[in-house]
Design an enzyme around this catalytic site. Structure first.
Site, PDB file in Angstrom:
ATOM      1  N   HIS A 157      -8.873 -35.281 -32.318  1.00  0.00           N
ATOM      2  CA  HIS A 157      -9.745 -34.106 -32.282  1.00  0.00           C
ATOM      3  C   HIS A 157     -10.837 -34.249 -31.230  1.00  0.00           C
ATOM      4  CE1 HIS A 157      -7.656 -32.423 -35.647  1.00  0.00           C
ATOM      5  NE2 HIS A 157      -7.940 -33.462 -36.401  1.00  0.00           N
ATOM      6  N   LYS A 181       0.833  -1.212   0.000  1.00  0.00           N
ATOM      7  CA  LYS A 181       0.000   0.000   0.000  1.00  0.00           C
ATOM      8  C   LYS A 181       0.859   1.250   0.000  1.00  0.00           C
ATOM      9  CE  LYS A 181      -3.548   2.475   2.631  1.00  0.00           C
ATOM     10  NZ  LYS A 181      -4.505   2.427   3.760  1.00  0.00           N
TER      11      LYS A 181
END
Length: 529
Positions: free
Chosen positions: A285, A140
């Site tokens: 696939h 912070k």
């Protein structure tokens, strides 16, 4: 006034690696080091001086070390705004020193949360309280404090401070602040996810399922070469609380692709349904183009059945086995180009043969890998949000199916129907699969019309040279019209298994009876999109 002209570093770390390099740089630029407990002892063992935190705060570590850095003299030195006269006056009044650098890495909560041998009360002891509090305070106040929340940041910091002759630029401090808040956010989510998991297991949550939020707490594991296509970037991410991934092991050959991972995932899901069988599946696939189950427990027999189902599509596919792969099967398999082979183990003969194939990847899976895979939710992005659902884990029991035709299926038909129904769950909708007792013969997947899927499955089955004495078909959802079963009948399909539930079920059943076929209704749909 306190002497705040000195540069001070506060160091409290679980991972003590590379501290010698970091402290050498800090000593070079005249940083005064403050530390506590094991970190201070380690720093001093490396030959550097460090001020004990409890000596500075004039307050001892208490409660088995649970309380040591949660003190105003620590957080005041991290949060104070140096240009604020009131802050600095209060710091003077309370003998608070300013810290310019915070080096903290947290207790390894995620590692312990994944340990099945630890009870919740033991895991909770690895929740870091003081560390995240200090990290947030320093992050912070990045205007004045630089924070290093992990060992990975030491090298960039040391390079930066050398380049800037002992100074730390505002841009670097701000960048480290962002990294720190991202890390503490992931850490808190890991804890939250753990509590959700133990509530689910013990069923202690008083919240209904529709009131719970699902938190996606992910981190990058691998940056992939590309996604489905070369122009798409992609990565592989894992949950911070996830068990060890199957991809953690060393993989021979080239790096797995996005499509390889999708096919591997689909193959393992299918194999999980055939763990009690000697089975082989070949995927292409995201669909099984071959599935073979051996009646005599021969892995070679299972592979040959899977391959014969569609040898053309098997080229460049992924092969998954339910049992360890042996040498004779490997010799036959290597005659067809294969991208990846996955099995619970490999015999020494199989290993030797596979090592000679440079680009053939091989992976071992464990029961833990399969269990973790099946416990995952299915997640897809849609409309700026996420669609999340449970896995389709509905098991199949022939005794719960209903024969709706006049003709009863034989024992051989029932065996084939069971195989077909287990397989169709893993085929993209609309899905039709044609089987005999031991293998897939034809697959119709991903069509917008179910009758089109029937035609495709039949076309594939006609190419298969396998024994066709027994021919059955499975459909993942109901037949909306009788044309689907009529199409299958032309090929000689003798029995069909499907969920039922269409408004035209009676029309379909009448057609089945006229064609002298048998049909089972499962009452369960298996859409797979």
């Amino acid at each position: 006034m306190q002497d705040n002209s000195k540069k001070r570093a506060l160091i409290s770390v679980t991972d003590k690696s590379k501290l010698d390099q970091l402290c050498t740089v800090l000593q070079r630029y005249n940083y005064e080091i403050y530390s506590s407990g094991g970190t201070r002892k380690h720093i001093e063992s490396l030959g550097f001086k460090a001020v004990e935190v409890s000596q500075y705060t004039d307050f001892p570590e208490i409660m088995s070390g649970r309380v040591k850095t949660l003190h105003p003299k620590i957080h005041g030195g991290l949060l104070a705004l140096r240009e604020n006269e009131t802050h600095m006056q209060q710091a003077h009044e309370h003998n608070i020193l300013m810290f310019d650098l915070l080096v903290v890495n947290l207790y390894a909560f995620e590692k312990h949360a994944c340990n099945p041998d630890l009870s919740p009360s033991q895991v909770i002891e690895h929740i870091d309280i003081g560390g995240p509090s200090m990290l947030r305070s320093a992050a912070k106040n990045f205007k004045h404090v630089c924070v290093l929340p992990g060992v990975d940041y030491y090298e960039p910091f040391m390079k930066h401070i050398d380049e800037h002759k002992g100074e730390i630029s505002p841009a670097f401090r701000q960048a480290m602040s962002g990294e720190t808040f991202a890390l503490t956010q992931r850490y808190d989510q890991a804890i939250s996810t753990y509590f959700q998991s133990i509530q689910t297991k013990s069923k202690t949550s008083e919240l209904s399922s529709d009131t719970k939020d699902i938190q996606l707490n992910l981190r990058t594991k691998y940056t992939l070469r590309y996604g489905e296509n070369p122009h798409q970037s992609a990565g592989f991410f894992t949950s911070v609380n996830s068990q060890s991934s199957i991809l953690e092991q060393d993989i021979s050959g080239k790096t797995l692709s996005y499509n390889n991972i999708l096919d591997l995932h689909a193959a393992l899901k299918l194999i999980a349904d055939f763990q009690d069988d000697t089975a082989c599946a070949i995927f292409k696939h995201n669909n099984p183009c071959g599935l073979g189950v051996s009646g005599n427990h021969s892995i070679l027999d299972a592979y040959e059945k899977a391959l014969s189902g569609d040898p053309v599509s098997a080229f460049g596919g992924i092969v998954a086995f339910s049992k360890p792969l042996d040498g004779p099967t490997t010799e036959v398999m290597l005659k067809t180009f294969t991208e990846l082979v996955v099995a619970p183990d490999f015999t020494p003969e199989a290993e030797a043969l596979l090592k000679n194939k440079k680009n053939l990847r091989r992976l071992r899976y464990s029961q833990e890998h399969l269990k973790a895979l099946l416990q995952q939710n299915n997640i897809k992005t849609a409309l700026g949000g996420f669609l999340i659902q449970e896995q389709d884990l509905k098991s199949f029991d022939l005794s719960t199916s209903k024969c709706v035709s006049k003709k009863q299926p034989s024992k051989q038909h029932l065996k084939a129907l069971s195989l077909a129904w287990k397989a169709v769950k893993h085929i993209k909708s609309n899905a039709i699969v044609i089987c005999n007792e031991n293998q897939i013969l034809g697959v119709g997947a991903g069509q917008t019309s179910r009758v089109d899927s029937c035609h495709i499955a039949m076309n594939n089955a006609q190419k298969c040279k396998a024994n066709k004495d027994i021919l059955v078909a499975a459909s993942d959802a109901f037949f909306p019209f009788k044309d689907g079963v009529e199409t299958l009948a032309k090929m000689g399909i003798q029995s069909i298994i499907q969920p039922g539930g269409s408004i035209r079920d009676e029309e379909v059943i009448d057609a089945i009876n006229q064609l002298d076929m048998s049909m089972l209704f499962t009452g369960v749909r298996h859409f797979y999109h």
